[in-house]
Design an enzyme around this catalytic site. Sequence first.
Site, mmCIF file in Angstrom:
data_model
loop_
_atom_site.group_PDB
_atom_site.id
_atom_site.type_symbol
_atom_site.label_atom_id
_atom_site.label_comp_id
_atom_site.label_asym_id
_atom_site.label_seq_id
_atom_site.Cartn_x
_atom_site.Cartn_y
_atom_site.Cartn_z
ATOM 1 N N THR A 82 0.822 -1.220 0.000
ATOM 2 C CA THR A 82 0.000 0.000 0.000
ATOM 3 C C THR A 82 0.856 1.269 0.000
ATOM 4 O O THR A 82 1.941 1.304 0.572
ATOM 5 C CB THR A 82 -0.917 -0.005 1.240
ATOM 6 O OG1 THR A 82 -1.611 -1.252 1.273
ATOM 7 C CG2 THR A 82 -1.915 1.123 1.200
ATOM 8 N N PRO A 84 0.555 5.908 -0.100
ATOM 9 C CA PRO A 84 -0.347 6.990 0.310
ATOM 10 C C PRO A 84 -1.521 7.184 -0.666
ATOM 11 O O PRO A 84 -2.643 7.423 -0.253
ATOM 12 C CB PRO A 84 0.565 8.222 0.342
ATOM 13 C CG PRO A 84 1.929 7.669 0.604
ATOM 14 C CD PRO A 84 1.967 6.337 -0.073
ATOM 15 N N GLY A 94 -4.449 2.194 -2.543
ATOM 16 C CA GLY A 94 -4.819 1.207 -1.540
ATOM 17 C C GLY A 94 -5.484 0.009 -2.186
ATOM 18 O O GLY A 94 -4.823 -0.922 -2.649
ATOM 19 N N THR A 145 2.453 -2.760 8.398
ATOM 20 C CA THR A 145 2.449 -3.382 9.726
ATOM 21 C C THR A 145 3.842 -3.918 10.059
ATOM 22 O O THR A 145 4.448 -4.624 9.250
ATOM 23 C CB THR A 145 1.396 -4.515 9.740
ATOM 24 O OG1 THR A 145 0.126 -3.942 9.411
ATOM 25 C CG2 THR A 145 1.314 -5.186 11.102
ATOM 26 N N GLU A 148 -6.263 -6.468 3.955
ATOM 27 C CA GLU A 148 -6.252 -7.697 3.129
ATOM 28 C C GLU A 148 -7.449 -7.762 2.177
ATOM 29 O O GLU A 148 -8.047 -8.814 1.996
ATOM 30 C CB GLU A 148 -6.239 -8.961 4.005
ATOM 31 C CG GLU A 148 -5.161 -9.029 5.047
ATOM 32 C CD GLU A 148 -3.759 -8.950 4.469
ATOM 33 O OE1 GLU A 148 -3.544 -9.400 3.342
ATOM 34 O OE2 GLU A 148 -2.887 -8.403 5.163
#
Length: 390
Positions: free
Chosen positions: A123, A125, A128, A155, A357
């Site tokens: 991803t 900015p 997405g 993450t 996801e």
Amino acid sequence: MVAQAVHPMVAQARTFADEVLRPQAGRFDSEAAVPREVLAQMAELGFLGARLPPEYGGSGLDALDYGELTVAIGKGCPSTRAILTVHTSLVGETLARLGDAEQKRHYLPLLARGEKLACFALTEPEIGSDASSVRTHYQAVAGGFLLNGRKRWITYGAIADLFLVMASCDGQMSAFLVERGTPGLTTRPLHGLMASRGAHLAEIDLDQVLVPQSALVGRLGAGFSFVANTALFYGRYSIAWAGVSLAEAALEEMVGYARKREQFGKKLRQHQLVQAMLTDAVAGVQVGRALCEKVGRAIDAAADEAVNEVNVAKYVTSRLGVQITSDAVQLLGANGISEEYPVARLYREAKVLEIIEGSTQIQQMLISDYGVRRYRVLPPKREVARAARG
Ligand SMILES: Cc1cc2nc3c(=O)[nH]c(=O)nc-3n(C[C@H](O)[C@H](O)[C@H](O)COP(=O)(O)OP(=O)(O)OC[C@H]3O[C@@H](n4cnc5c(N)ncnc54)[C@H](O)[C@@H]3O)c2cc1C
């Protein structure tokens, strides 16, 4: 009822969750960091290599046992469970499947031992859900590839040692392994989040990052169809079980409270409208589990249906997670919004699963496409034959 044998690693994970994670999960959330020592303990217990092949130092758990491991850790602390999703599932399993011999030989033992923590950087900015349109750019140069771009919401990106980065060139996506310390790669932690606060989310800058030819995972240009889709498949399986973990944790809190708290001279569990919430939660947990187990069995049997069924499981359990954690807050009344009880945190965490996801809306697009193929009623054979004869 015949008691089912529990894999020793799953039993260890349940103990670890009860003794180490559950008592501290609120603090990891408020201090916005799962401590490295906790991750080191998980590595020591073999959890980080749970799904990796034994020949590379992993424990080779089957998909069903790995699901149970995910539930155990997820019930203890969702931010800690997230390391399994990104490190073990998205990167580890993908490398085990698609990495070349040298990548597997070099990286998998390091990942299995937790000596390197891995994250998955897709991803950006500006990009997405439309993941095939990433703007991070790669260019083939003498000795390897030059990467430029920015990733966001990654993450464990703030502390990871290894980044599986998706980049594009002339509309062709490719996947690269980038090590922390490579000149031009910098990470910036993200703060002020509603959930996943302990999971070291980061923004990642790639500024003229030179990686060797050996950093390419899979074929050049096969980064989306092959690498990203494979990684997302493993990630969705992990998130489907994460939904079960939140739903089950919330149900246990509901039951504990409803058995103890009295209003109008009787226990909450004796009020019919509370019983309705408990019923929905019990049924939801069982439906979610059944779907995840079905996908787990399909993965273990290498059945094609797993590819579509995993979307159904992720879609259903992420929504169930939101519904059941929301009902848990409701059932606890004012205590439901207090940080003295875990349900408020479970509710915040559940919402994330509808976004990551492949969001709920992306799953709806995928599942409806699958559904119109899967549930199309074909004309009876006689009709087909007659039609063929004209
Ligand atoms: C806690 C957390 C952890 C994350 N970890 C990672 C990670 O480790 N690695 C990584 O690469 N990314 C990660 N992400 C990013 C995540 O994958 C994206 O947030 C997700 O793909 C959605 O993208 P977006 O946020 O840009 O929303 P957008 O794509 O901008 O979508 C916004 C809204 O529009 C909807 N929408 C978009 N397109 C359509 C459409 N065609 N039809 C209908 N509705 C649509 C979406 O469902 C959503 O509701 C993480 C995100 C969060 C919140």
